[in-house]
Motif scaffolding. Structure first.
Motif, mmCIF file in Angstrom:
data_model
loop_
_atom_site.group_PDB
_atom_site.id
_atom_site.type_symbol
_atom_site.label_atom_id
_atom_site.label_comp_id
_atom_site.label_asym_id
_atom_site.label_seq_id
_atom_site.Cartn_x
_atom_site.Cartn_y
_atom_site.Cartn_z
ATOM 1 N N LEU A 74 0.832 -1.201 0.000
ATOM 2 C CA LEU A 74 0.000 0.000 0.000
ATOM 3 C C LEU A 74 0.866 1.250 0.000
ATOM 4 O O LEU A 74 0.606 2.213 -0.738
ATOM 5 C CB LEU A 74 -0.919 0.008 1.220
ATOM 6 C CG LEU A 74 -1.714 1.301 1.462
ATOM 7 C CD1 LEU A 74 -2.643 1.585 0.295
ATOM 8 C CD2 LEU A 74 -2.490 1.212 2.778
ATOM 9 N N ASN A 75 1.906 1.237 0.803
ATOM 10 C CA ASN A 75 2.790 2.396 0.883
ATOM 11 C C ASN A 75 3.520 2.626 -0.441
ATOM 12 O O ASN A 75 3.721 3.775 -0.854
ATOM 13 C CB ASN A 75 3.791 2.203 2.021
ATOM 14 C CG ASN A 75 4.350 3.521 2.521
ATOM 15 O OD1 ASN A 75 3.628 4.496 2.667
ATOM 16 N ND2 ASN A 75 5.641 3.562 2.771
ATOM 17 N N PHE A 91 2.338 1.919 -3.359
ATOM 18 C CA PHE A 91 1.332 2.499 -4.245
ATOM 19 C C PHE A 91 1.182 3.997 -3.987
ATOM 20 O O PHE A 91 1.105 4.803 -4.920
ATOM 21 C CB PHE A 91 -0.012 1.794 -4.038
ATOM 22 C CG PHE A 91 -1.166 2.469 -4.720
ATOM 23 C CD1 PHE A 91 -1.353 2.346 -6.093
ATOM 24 C CD2 PHE A 91 -2.067 3.242 -3.996
ATOM 25 C CE1 PHE A 91 -2.415 2.982 -6.731
ATOM 26 C CE2 PHE A 91 -3.130 3.881 -4.615
ATOM 27 C CZ PHE A 91 -3.302 3.758 -5.995
ATOM 28 N N ILE A 92 1.157 4.392 -2.706
ATOM 29 C CA ILE A 92 1.010 5.805 -2.346
ATOM 30 C C ILE A 92 2.253 6.592 -2.757
ATOM 31 O O ILE A 92 2.158 7.742 -3.199
ATOM 32 C CB ILE A 92 0.751 5.947 -0.836
ATOM 33 C CG1 ILE A 92 -0.580 5.300 -0.474
ATOM 34 C CG2 ILE A 92 0.745 7.415 -0.419
ATOM 35 C CD1 ILE A 92 -0.892 5.307 1.003
ATOM 36 N N TRP A 113 1.893 7.222 -6.452
ATOM 37 C CA TRP A 113 0.842 8.225 -6.683
ATOM 38 C C TRP A 113 1.335 9.620 -6.304
ATOM 39 O O TRP A 113 1.129 10.583 -7.043
ATOM 40 C CB TRP A 113 -0.395 7.839 -5.878
ATOM 41 C CG TRP A 113 -1.434 8.918 -5.814
ATOM 42 C CD1 TRP A 113 -2.317 9.271 -6.789
ATOM 43 C CD2 TRP A 113 -1.679 9.792 -4.703
ATOM 44 N NE1 TRP A 113 -3.101 10.307 -6.366
ATOM 45 C CE2 TRP A 113 -2.745 10.649 -5.090
ATOM 46 C CE3 TRP A 113 -1.125 9.936 -3.433
ATOM 47 C CZ2 TRP A 113 -3.238 11.635 -4.238
ATOM 48 C CZ3 TRP A 113 -1.612 10.910 -2.590
ATOM 49 C CH2 TRP A 113 -2.664 11.743 -2.990
ATOM 50 N N ASN A 114 1.999 9.714 -5.146
ATOM 51 C CA ASN A 114 2.484 11.005 -4.654
ATOM 52 C C ASN A 114 3.516 11.611 -5.619
ATOM 53 O O ASN A 114 3.541 12.825 -5.858
ATOM 54 C CB ASN A 114 3.106 10.812 -3.278
ATOM 55 C CG ASN A 114 3.277 12.106 -2.500
ATOM 56 O OD1 ASN A 114 3.520 12.101 -1.297
ATOM 57 N ND2 ASN A 114 3.160 13.255 -3.155
ATOM 58 N N PHE A 163 2.826 12.037 1.517
ATOM 59 C CA PHE A 163 1.691 11.177 1.846
ATOM 60 C C PHE A 163 2.099 9.776 2.318
ATOM 61 O O PHE A 163 1.502 9.250 3.254
ATOM 62 C CB PHE A 163 0.721 11.114 0.663
ATOM 63 C CG PHE A 163 -0.018 12.401 0.455
ATOM 64 C CD1 PHE A 163 -1.057 12.770 1.299
ATOM 65 C CD2 PHE A 163 0.341 13.271 -0.561
ATOM 66 C CE1 PHE A 163 -1.727 13.961 1.131
ATOM 67 C CE2 PHE A 163 -0.321 14.475 -0.739
ATOM 68 C CZ PHE A 163 -1.363 14.825 0.108
ATOM 69 N N PRO A 164 3.099 9.127 1.705
ATOM 70 C CA PRO A 164 3.534 7.846 2.283
ATOM 71 C C PRO A 164 4.103 8.000 3.692
ATOM 72 O O PRO A 164 3.895 7.149 4.551
ATOM 73 C CB PRO A 164 4.597 7.341 1.303
ATOM 74 C CG PRO A 164 4.972 8.520 0.475
ATOM 75 C CD PRO A 164 3.765 9.391 0.428
ATOM 76 N N LEU A 175 1.183 8.249 6.048
ATOM 77 C CA LEU A 175 0.635 6.928 6.372
ATOM 78 C C LEU A 175 1.454 6.260 7.466
ATOM 79 O O LEU A 175 0.901 5.744 8.447
ATOM 80 C CB LEU A 175 0.615 6.047 5.119
ATOM 81 C CG LEU A 175 0.268 4.573 5.345
ATOM 82 C CD1 LEU A 175 -1.174 4.422 5.822
ATOM 83 C CD2 LEU A 175 0.497 3.759 4.066
ATOM 84 N N THR A 234 3.020 -4.394 -6.780
ATOM 85 C CA THR A 234 2.299 -3.198 -7.210
ATOM 86 C C THR A 234 0.965 -3.527 -7.873
ATOM 87 O O THR A 234 0.249 -2.618 -8.294
ATOM 88 C CB THR A 234 3.156 -2.390 -8.204
ATOM 89 O OG1 THR A 234 3.441 -3.191 -9.358
ATOM 90 C CG2 THR A 234 4.463 -1.951 -7.559
ATOM 91 N N ILE A 270 -2.086 -4.839 -3.348
ATOM 92 C CA ILE A 270 -2.492 -3.601 -2.688
ATOM 93 C C ILE A 270 -3.727 -3.841 -1.827
ATOM 94 O O ILE A 270 -3.808 -3.398 -0.672
ATOM 95 C CB ILE A 270 -2.759 -2.494 -3.726
ATOM 96 C CG1 ILE A 270 -1.453 -2.122 -4.433
ATOM 97 C CG2 ILE A 270 -3.366 -1.259 -3.057
ATOM 98 C CD1 ILE A 270 -1.642 -1.203 -5.624
#
Length: 302
Positions: free
Chosen positions: A113-114, A116-117, A120-121, A216-217, A220, A271, A276
């Motif tokens: 998940l991290n 993925f973030i 995205w970030n 953002f990561p 989290l 990924t 995820i």
């Protein structure tokens, strides 16, 4: 008035520590690398990196700078102005934390998940939309990336151990004592709301790194560490969780630089949406179970 005084004292201790850390870091670089002047931080990093012992100088600078920026200010404020003790950081002993392995395992489970973030970030266009502020953000990002790339450019076992000690252990202790032990506790006290205190402390935790593309990561992870501390009532739980995350990153980067790793390519693509989703649900289940086992501790810490 008390809140403003306490906030100013924390800020003052942090600025003092950063100033001392910067001075000591420069002294180390001058003595070890015979560098006579500095025109800019990127130029300084590049010049040190080119020295025969450049990596060791940079990792030593990182260790000293980090200790003085986080751990030293936190302890000065806590012992000098709050008149507290280390035991005041916890309402529960580490041995009494129920399901400790469950909480620490959640750090590993949320890694997909991290990732993925992180991806995205990194694709957010915000800095380009903010004009001068965006340019400053990009510049700070480039400086941080330059330093990080130099620090992870190690290729021996003993350098790996040193990197884990500095990036893993020292960073974890310093940041958790400062942001969770001091900042989070004070914000929880001032707002009379544990959740608001955790989130505000985490926003500060992510913001002061001056890495927009990692905001953002890091947010989290900060929330995860904050709740592990809150639910367990023991600061060492957050420190251990932070240590596991940072050490895994360092070890993975080291492994990827090894020929055997590149030759085998035994890598799992985490990924994909399956991993995820598994990361999200697995993390939620583990954290909920950890909360159930330790809910009494969080009430005592509030």
């Amino acid at each position: 008035m008390y809140k403003l005084r306490a906030a100013l004292l924390v800020l003052g201790c942090a600025l003092l520590g950063m100033s001392v850390g910067s001075a000591l870091a420069l002294l180390i670089a001058f003595l070890a690398g015979h560098i006579n002047q500095i025109s800019s931080l990127p130029r300084f990093i590049q010049e040190v990196a080119q020295l025969p012992n450049g990596w060791y100088i940079l990792i030593a600078v990182q260790a000293v700078s980090h200790l003085c920026s986080y751990l030293l200010p936190a302890l000065i404020y806590w012992y000098g102005f709050e008149k507290g003790r280390w035991t005041n950081f916890q309402s529960n002993s580490l041995k009494a934390v129920s399901g400790l392995w469950i909480g620490l395992l959640s750090v590993i489970v949320i890694l997909p998940l991290n990732e993925f973030i992180i991806d995205w970030n990194q694709h957010l266009p915000l800095p380009r939309l903010l004009g001068t502020v965006g340019e400053w953000m990009d510049r700070k990002e480039q400086e941080s990336a330059l330093l990080t790339n130099q620090l992870i450019a190690f290729n021996s076992g003993h350098q790996l151990v040193i990197a884990v000690l500095v990036i893993g252990l020292i960073a974890s202790i310093g940041e958790e004592v400062f942001f969770r032990g001091v900042i989070q506790r004070k914000l929880m006290e001032w707002t009379a709301n544990a959740h608001l205190g955790i989130w505000l402390a985490t926003i500060l935790f992510s913001a002061v790194h001056f890495q927009f593309y990692g905001f953002f990561p890091r947010l989290l992870l900060g929330v995860l560490f904050g709740y592990l501390y809150y639910w367990s009532g023991n600061l060492w739980v957050a420190i251990l969780a932070h240590l596991i995350n940072n050490s895994l990153v360092v070890i993975t980067l080291y492994s990827q630089q090894q020929p055997t790793w590149l030759a085998t390519r035994l890598r799992v693509d985490t990924t994909t949406w399956f991993w995820i989703a598994a990361s999200v649900f697995g993390g939620i289940l583990l954290l909920f179970r950890f909360y159930q086992l330790n809910r009494r501790n969080s009430a005592e810490l509030s």
